[in-house]
Design a protein around this motif. Structure first.
Motif, PDB file in Angstrom:
ATOM      1  N   UNK A 141      -0.092  -1.102  -4.840  1.00  0.00           N
ATOM      2  CA  UNK A 141       0.752  -1.249  -3.718  1.00  0.00           C
ATOM      3  C   UNK A 141       2.101  -0.493  -3.388  1.00  0.00           C
ATOM      4  N   UNK A 142       2.419  -0.213  -4.532  1.00  0.00           N
ATOM      5  CA  UNK A 142       3.965   0.536  -4.564  1.00  0.00           C
ATOM      6  C   UNK A 142       3.690   2.056  -4.228  1.00  0.00           C
ATOM      7  N   UNK A 143       4.751   2.588  -3.404  1.00  0.00           N
ATOM      8  CA  UNK A 143       4.639   3.981  -2.945  1.00  0.00           C
ATOM      9  C   UNK A 143       5.172   4.839  -3.537  1.00  0.00           C
ATOM     10  N   UNK A 144       5.582   4.630  -4.977  1.00  0.00           N
ATOM     11  CA  UNK A 144       6.300   5.800  -5.814  1.00  0.00           C
ATOM     12  C   UNK A 144       6.135   5.487  -7.314  1.00  0.00           C
ATOM     13  N   UNK A 145       5.721   6.530  -8.030  1.00  0.00           N
ATOM     14  CA  UNK A 145       5.131   6.616  -9.408  1.00  0.00           C
ATOM     15  C   UNK A 145       5.607   7.631 -10.024  1.00  0.00           C
ATOM     16  N   UNK A 146       6.079   7.427 -11.313  1.00  0.00           N
ATOM     17  CA  UNK A 146       6.691   8.448 -12.237  1.00  0.00           C
ATOM     18  C   UNK A 146       5.793   8.360 -13.512  1.00  0.00           C
ATOM     19  N   UNK A 147       5.302   9.291 -13.954  1.00  0.00           N
ATOM     20  CA  UNK A 147       4.554   9.677 -15.421  1.00  0.00           C
ATOM     21  C   UNK A 147       5.697   9.931 -16.165  1.00  0.00           C
ATOM     22  N   UNK A 148       5.909   9.051 -17.381  1.00  0.00           N
ATOM     23  CA  UNK A 148       7.133   9.422 -18.037  1.00  0.00           C
ATOM     24  C   UNK A 148       6.444   9.774 -19.791  1.00  0.00           C
ATOM     25  N   UNK A 149       7.414  10.445 -20.397  1.00  0.00           N
ATOM     26  CA  UNK A 149       7.018  10.735 -21.766  1.00  0.00           C
ATOM     27  C   UNK A 149       8.497  10.691 -22.558  1.00  0.00           C
ATOM     28  N   UNK A 150       8.560  10.717 -23.699  1.00  0.00           N
ATOM     29  CA  UNK A 150       9.975  10.922 -24.367  1.00  0.00           C
ATOM     30  C   UNK A 150       9.984  12.115 -25.198  1.00  0.00           C
ATOM     31  N   UNK A 151      11.118  12.681 -25.258  1.00  0.00           N
ATOM     32  CA  UNK A 151      11.396  14.011 -25.986  1.00  0.00           C
ATOM     33  C   UNK A 151      12.786  14.006 -26.266  1.00  0.00           C
ATOM     34  N   UNK A 152      13.274  14.906 -27.165  1.00  0.00           N
ATOM     35  CA  UNK A 152      14.653  15.133 -27.554  1.00  0.00           C
ATOM     36  C   UNK A 152      15.182  16.124 -26.673  1.00  0.00           C
ATOM     37  N   UNK A 153      16.602  16.164 -26.650  1.00  0.00           N
ATOM     38  CA  UNK A 153      17.303  17.313 -25.785  1.00  0.00           C
ATOM     39  C   UNK A 153      18.391  18.043 -26.773  1.00  0.00           C
ATOM     40  N   UNK A 154      18.513  19.273 -26.219  1.00  0.00           N
ATOM     41  CA  UNK A 154      19.368  20.001 -26.714  1.00  0.00           C
ATOM     42  C   UNK A 154      20.868  19.521 -26.991  1.00  0.00           C
ATOM     43  N   UNK A 155      21.463  19.665 -28.131  1.00  0.00           N
ATOM     44  CA  UNK A 155      22.642  19.053 -28.183  1.00  0.00           C
ATOM     45  C   UNK A 155      22.854  17.630 -28.179  1.00  0.00           C
ATOM     46  N   UNK A 156      21.831  17.061 -28.598  1.00  0.00           N
ATOM     47  CA  UNK A 156      21.867  15.367 -28.498  1.00  0.00           C
ATOM     48  C   UNK A 156      21.037  14.857 -29.670  1.00  0.00           C
ATOM     49  N   UNK A 157      21.272  13.753 -30.207  1.00  0.00           N
ATOM     50  CA  UNK A 157      20.465  13.216 -31.291  1.00  0.00           C
ATOM     51  C   UNK A 157      19.437  12.355 -30.853  1.00  0.00           C
ATOM     52  N   UNK A 158      18.334  12.262 -31.042  1.00  0.00           N
ATOM     53  CA  UNK A 158      17.184  11.069 -30.807  1.00  0.00           C
ATOM     54  C   UNK A 158      16.730  11.654 -29.534  1.00  0.00           C
ATOM     55  N   UNK A 159      15.903  10.811 -29.216  1.00  0.00           N
ATOM     56  CA  UNK A 159      14.762  11.055 -27.959  1.00  0.00           C
ATOM     57  C   UNK A 159      15.148  10.155 -26.593  1.00  0.00           C
ATOM     58  N   UNK A 160      14.723  10.322 -25.521  1.00  0.00           N
ATOM     59  CA  UNK A 160      15.093   9.634 -24.200  1.00  0.00           C
ATOM     60  C   UNK A 160      13.781   9.678 -23.416  1.00  0.00           C
ATOM     61  N   UNK A 161      13.672   8.749 -22.517  1.00  0.00           N
ATOM     62  CA  UNK A 161      12.484   8.923 -21.564  1.00  0.00           C
ATOM     63  C   UNK A 161      12.778   9.974 -20.649  1.00  0.00           C
ATOM     64  N   UNK A 162      11.788  10.843 -20.305  1.00  0.00           N
ATOM     65  CA  UNK A 162      11.719  11.925 -19.034  1.00  0.00           C
ATOM     66  C   UNK A 162      10.625  11.721 -18.282  1.00  0.00           C
ATOM     67  N   UNK A 163      10.746  12.493 -17.132  1.00  0.00           N
ATOM     68  CA  UNK A 163       9.594  12.464 -16.041  1.00  0.00           C
ATOM     69  C   UNK A 163       8.614  13.618 -16.254  1.00  0.00           C
ATOM     70  N   UNK A 164       7.439  13.410 -16.511  1.00  0.00           N
ATOM     71  CA  UNK A 164       6.631  14.834 -16.494  1.00  0.00           C
ATOM     72  C   UNK A 164       5.873  15.053 -15.338  1.00  0.00           C
ATOM     73  N   UNK A 193      16.727  12.593 -10.445  1.00  0.00           N
ATOM     74  CA  UNK A 193      16.551  11.299 -10.330  1.00  0.00           C
ATOM     75  C   UNK A 193      15.543  10.710 -11.130  1.00  0.00           C
ATOM     76  N   UNK A 194      14.284  11.506 -11.107  1.00  0.00           N
ATOM     77  CA  UNK A 194      13.050  10.890 -11.698  1.00  0.00           C
ATOM     78  C   UNK A 194      13.506  10.889 -13.437  1.00  0.00           C
ATOM     79  N   UNK A 195      14.103  11.921 -13.853  1.00  0.00           N
ATOM     80  CA  UNK A 195      14.441  11.736 -15.346  1.00  0.00           C
ATOM     81  C   UNK A 195      15.377  10.477 -15.550  1.00  0.00           C
ATOM     82  N   UNK A 196      16.339  10.165 -14.571  1.00  0.00           N
ATOM     83  CA  UNK A 196      17.250   9.146 -14.951  1.00  0.00           C
ATOM     84  C   UNK A 196      16.360   7.787 -14.803  1.00  0.00           C
ATOM     85  N   UNK A 197      15.333   7.614 -13.833  1.00  0.00           N
ATOM     86  CA  UNK A 197      14.417   6.395 -13.743  1.00  0.00           C
ATOM     87  C   UNK A 197      13.624   6.372 -15.049  1.00  0.00           C
TER      88      UNK A 197
END
Length: 251
Positions: A141-164, A193-197
């Motif tokens: 019923x929702x009109x907006x969908x994001x498929x997410x994954x987790x990965x690391x980032x340059x210059x940062x420790x640890x992983x976070x959710x990202x949009x793929x 926006x999608x990475x932040x969400x």
């Protein structure tokens, strides 16, 4: 803005109607953003494989031997072969594999997972995550969908959710041409926006054995901004990727 996990989802198997399973468990609103972990998307799409599906070639054996020498831990050349087959480019071969997937995402080991994979050894990312997002969107019923994954980032420790992958909303909102509180025009600010969400959803979904791979974001407003579907940086303008191509690991 409110975020909450969709409760009581079963273990997802190949062929499961993921959209129906989500829609049956939560009363969605049209303007909700549904963030779905790539792990369950991949399971529903049959992206679970045994090591035997990836007989290693010479390059995979060479990579595995080199990584084993560096780390001191045994490395399975079949895993290296799977990474190679899922990648369009290997940016770093040591001390880990950093690769570009066919759909543009750059991450360690082509995003292949070895955790929470019942019935197999490896869980590969969805082949075309934005198409996966569109299919899920068509069944809920929702009109907006994001498929997410987790990965690391340059210059940062640890992983976070990202949009793929995404469908029903634009990836970025463009603040260029708008003004700050002092009336100065913004010249470079483009907000992904999608990475932040995806990152916010990952805080709710958690990691490990949480079992809550789908998160609903409610009352998010894109606002009156210019939107764009630009998400993965174009290779010609990706200075970091170009620098990495010139870098080698000294053993």
């Amino acid at each position: 803005m409110e975020l909450f996990a969709v409760p009581d989802l079963p273990e997802i198997r190949e062929g499961d109607d993921l959209a129906a399973l989500i829609d049956d468990r939560v009363d969605l609103r049209p303007d909700d953003v549904v963030c779905v972990a790539s792990t369950v998307v991949s399971k529903a799409e049959g992206r679970v494989y045994d090591y035997e599906a990836f007989p290693p070639g010479p390059r995979a054996r060479e990579i595995a031997d080199r990584l084993e020498t560096i780390s001191g831990d045994r490395k399975d050349p079949r895993f290296a072969q799977a990474v190679l087959e899922e990648s369009t480019e290997v940016l770093i071969e040591a001390p880990f594999l950093l690769t570009a997937t066919r759909f543009g995402h750059v991450g360690v080991n082509a995003g292949i997972d070895r955790s929470n994979v019942p019935g197999g050894d490896l869980l590969l990312l969805p082949e075309r995550p934005s198409e996966s997002a569109a299919r899920i969107r068509s069944g809920i019923a929702a009109d907006r969908v994001i498929v997410t994954d987790t990965c690391g980032r340059p210059f940062r420790h640890g992983q976070r959710g990202v949009a793929i992958g995404w469908s029903g909303l634009q990836a970025s909102r463009d603040w260029r041409g708008e003004t700050d509180r002092d009336g100065r025009e913004l010249g470079v600010t483009v907000e992904n926006v999608i990475d932040e969400l995806a990152a916010a959803a990952n805080l709710v979904a958690g990691e490990g054995d949480g079992g809550t791979p789908v998160v609903v974001v409610r009352d998010f407003e894109f606002g009156d901004h210019v939107g764009s579907d630009a998400h993965f940086r174009e290779i010609d303008g990706d200075l970091v990727r170009q620098a990495i191509r010139e870098w080698t690991h000294e053993t």
